[in-house]
Scaffold this active site. Structure first.
Site, PDB file in Angstrom:
ATOM      1  N   GLU A 322       0.830  -1.214   0.000  1.00  0.00           N
ATOM      2  CA  GLU A 322       0.000   0.000   0.000  1.00  0.00           C
ATOM      3  C   GLU A 322       0.864   1.263   0.000  1.00  0.00           C
ATOM      4  O   GLU A 322       0.507   2.275  -0.616  1.00  0.00           O
ATOM      5  CB  GLU A 322      -0.950  -0.013   1.192  1.00  0.00           C
ATOM      6  CG  GLU A 322      -1.822  -1.257   1.307  1.00  0.00           C
ATOM      7  CD  GLU A 322      -2.599  -1.588   0.042  1.00  0.00           C
ATOM      8  OE1 GLU A 322      -2.897  -0.677  -0.752  1.00  0.00           O
ATOM      9  OE2 GLU A 322      -2.904  -2.785  -0.160  1.00  0.00           O
ATOM     10  N   TYR A 411      -1.569  -8.214 -10.904  1.00  0.00           N
ATOM     11  CA  TYR A 411      -0.598  -8.129  -9.821  1.00  0.00           C
ATOM     12  C   TYR A 411       0.678  -8.933 -10.138  1.00  0.00           C
ATOM     13  O   TYR A 411       1.771  -8.378 -10.219  1.00  0.00           O
ATOM     14  CB  TYR A 411      -1.222  -8.660  -8.528  1.00  0.00           C
ATOM     15  CG  TYR A 411      -2.323  -7.819  -7.959  1.00  0.00           C
ATOM     16  CD1 TYR A 411      -2.121  -7.044  -6.817  1.00  0.00           C
ATOM     17  CD2 TYR A 411      -3.590  -7.804  -8.524  1.00  0.00           C
ATOM     18  CE1 TYR A 411      -3.133  -6.279  -6.264  1.00  0.00           C
ATOM     19  CE2 TYR A 411      -4.620  -7.045  -7.988  1.00  0.00           C
ATOM     20  CZ  TYR A 411      -4.388  -6.283  -6.856  1.00  0.00           C
ATOM     21  OH  TYR A 411      -5.389  -5.523  -6.318  1.00  0.00           O
TER      22      TYR A 411
END
Length: 630
Positions: A322, A411
């Site tokens: 993040e 991803y």
């Protein structure tokens, strides 16, 4: 954001265009016919006509009826048109006015036909010179972006809790807005909350939470709409570094402060790699257990699941992920959801570099191997269902839910594309390229085609390097030149599992403290879905995987147990499913229950009936489909 796991129960439409067609620009020129519905990038907004530059929100939280009453004051740029188009879904529009606050005149508006995925266009009449459009509205109690928790579902049981989750196209369920990543805006907000509840947002926030019931927030840097985020509840704050800290409910704050103590180190490594952090503050918020994702990269305020608080810092790679989004995704954003890999592939690559810088190459390599294992499993499932084209990095998501693109492809394949590029050109040259890339596109958006052009002009051509970029981005599966990653510790863990499988006896000295979370995940996965129940019981007797408190290990162990009819895990698994709302865990667990036997399916449905009220819409919509309930 942490990825969505692809399952056999996710029905994905095949692409209607060929590989060459996938290379076309996603953004198309909006048509200007007044009565024609125009959808671009999952949005009704006609950005080439009138676009929002800034939005000022006035919000009042009504926790009793689970709604927000609001005014969204848009400052717009008008290219000479007499209408502006916003995205709304299940919003009650009270009225629309034009003009600055306290100098407003009411105007006509129309709400277009409702679409179950996109909602409706809100079409507002303008005068050509109008700069301010003010929408007065209320949200629905069932707004998909809003997670409302009763006091009994919080730590202290004293106050309700609410949070938002806007990605990909759910912000339109709590704000009337041009809900596309293509448009970046600044925002301010004044939020009124009930007594005892504090509000914090992806903006400036108070660090001393004194229970005042009105809060002011400001985001000065332009962001896409999906990154506007709000939460309110009983919260405390602890400072971690000069520009970082953690918010959590009082019962969780001590553990959260300890778990995330390395965030300042991560920030130092990240800035050394790819340049100055440009969002002023990096705080994290530990949400209640219903939060559907591992993390959400809201600028200045990352939302985190409490499942990361394992007590030993073993799951902090999600925080690194993040934090990395502060550059890839937040600073440089995919222009459309077809280009989602530009957000997440870069972020997983960057996350791995942060983990290497803080914890060493061995840990980073283990994390990369896990990512590759999950990527290969996803590709195998997609191929089995005839959805090979969903293994492209560049997707075609028109008329589909953009959440369909939130898989290991964006991803894992995205990250290994970049890792393979790094190997080809050398780390030093590749780092120079990425720094230049972030600086060239900061606070902007771009498509895959923009990236390929930039890659060729600024890296491959100057170095005279030939690379199979087209195969990686527009081709199926994993190219043969993928970089190889190995781990000696993983090899040892897998050898131990194979020894148990082959009946060579159960070691009496299995000690969980001797292994990292990642090693135990490799150990469990090495059984390849098959392990005798008696052996599972023997392993649990030593290691207590079923009640370890580590969500990654428990979810892997539960899936293995379901497949092998190990009913001894059911009390702990039921407690887990009833408490945890993170979709990453729910999806494989409910899918395995549904696929293994009629009895396990019925047991899963009985647990879900009790657990569903604790889940966010993002999670229960997924599980509804898996179990065939509504």
């Amino acid at each position: 954001m942490i990825k969505k796991i692809f399952t056999a129960f996710t029905i994905l439409a095949l692409f209607s265009c060929n590989q060459e067609g996938n290379k076309e620009e996603t953004t198309v020129e909006n048509k200007t016919e007044e009565n024609e519905v125009v959808v671009t990038n999952h949005s009704y907004a006609r950005l080439n006509q009138v676009r929002t530059l800034h939005i000022d929100l006035e919000l009042a939280l009504n926790v009793q009826n689970k709604t927000i009453d609001g005014v969204a004051r848009h400052r717009v740029k008008n290219e000479g048109f007499d209408k502006v188009y916003f995205d709304i879904k299940d919003l009650d529009i009270k009225k629309v006015t034009l003009g600055a606050r306290n100098n407003e005149t009411e105007t006509q508006f129309e709400i277009g036909e409702y679409d179950s995925l996109l909602g409706s266009p809100l079409i507002v009449d303008l005068q050509v010179g109008d700069l301010f459009v003010n929408v007065y509205y209320s949200t629905s109690p069932n707004a998909e972006a809003l997670g409302w928790l009763a006091p009994e579902l919080t730590g202290s049981g004293k106050y309700p809790f609410v949070y938002t989750q806007g990605q990909a196209i759910l912000t339109r369920t709590w704000i009337p807005i041009q809900d596309t990543p293509e448009n970046r805006i600044t925002y301010t907000a004044t939020v009124k909350a009930p007594e005892g509840m504090s509000t914090i947002m992806s903006a400036t926030n108070p660090t001393e939470l004194n229970g005042n019931n009105e809060f002011r927030h400001e985001m000065k840097q332009p962001i896409p709409s999906y990154l506007i985020a709000l939460t309110a509840g009983e919260l405390e704050y602890r400072k971690l570094g000069k520009n970082s800290g953690v918010y959590a409910e009082p019962h969780m704050i001590d553990a959260a402060e300890k778990e995330f103590k390395d965030i300042p180190k991560m920030m130092i490594v990240a800035e050394e790699l790819y340049g100055k952090y440009l969002w002023d503050v990096y705080d994290v918020l530990v949400l209640p257990y219903s939060f559907p994702f591992g993390g959400m990269e809201n600028p200045r305020l990352t939302f985190l699941t409490p499942t990361l608080v394992a007590g030993d810092g073993s799951l902090v790679s999600t925080v690194a992920h993040e934090l990395a989004h502060s550059w890839s995704g937040n600073l440089v954003t995919n222009a459309s959801w077809d280009d989602f890999w530009l957000n997440e592939g870069f972020t997983v690559y960057f996350e791995n570099r942060i983990m290497e810088g803080v914890y060493g190459k061995e840990v980073a390599d283990m994390l990369a191997i896990i990512e590759l294992q999950e990527l290969k499993e996803t590709i195998a499932e997609m191929n089995a269902q005839g959805n090979e084209k969903d293994t492209h990095l560049k997707l075609a998501l028109d008329n589909r839910n953009p959440d369909d693109g939130m898989t290991d492809i964006a991803y894992g394949k995205g990250a290994f594309f970049l890792k393979t590029l790094e190997k080809e050109v050398g780390r030093e040259k590749f780092d120079e390229f990425i720094i230049k890339y972030f600086n060239a596109h900061k606070f902007g958006t771009l498509t895959t085609e923009d990236f390929v052009k930039y890659l060729n002009e600024n890296l491959l051509t100057p170095l005279n390097v030939e690379f199979n970029t087209e195969e990686w981005i527009y081709g199926e599966g994993i190219p043969d030149n993928i970089v190889q990653v190995e781990s000696e510790k993983f090899a040892i863990a897998e050898k131990l599992a194979n020894s148990i499988l082959e009946g060579k006896g159960m070691p009496k000295d299995l000690k969980r403290a001797d292994k990292t979370t990642q090693e135990w995940m490799a150990f469990i996965r090495a059984f390849d879905g098959k392990l005798d129940t008696n052996k599972m019981m023997a392993i649990d007797k030593q290691l207590n995987f079923k009640g370890s408190g580590n969500s990654e290990i428990m979810s892997e162990w539960y899936v293995l147990g379901i497949k092998n009819n190990y009913k001894g895990i059911r009390p702990e698994m039921k407690a887990f499913l009833t408490k945890v709302g993170r979709r990453k865990y729910l999806e494989p667990l409910y899918t395995t229950l549904a696929n293994t036997s009629e009895e396990s399916l019925e047991w899963g449905k009985s647990v879900y009936k009790e657990a569903r009220p604790n889940y966010h819409a993002i999670s229960f919509n997924t599980v509804d489909e898996i179990l065939g309930v509504n």
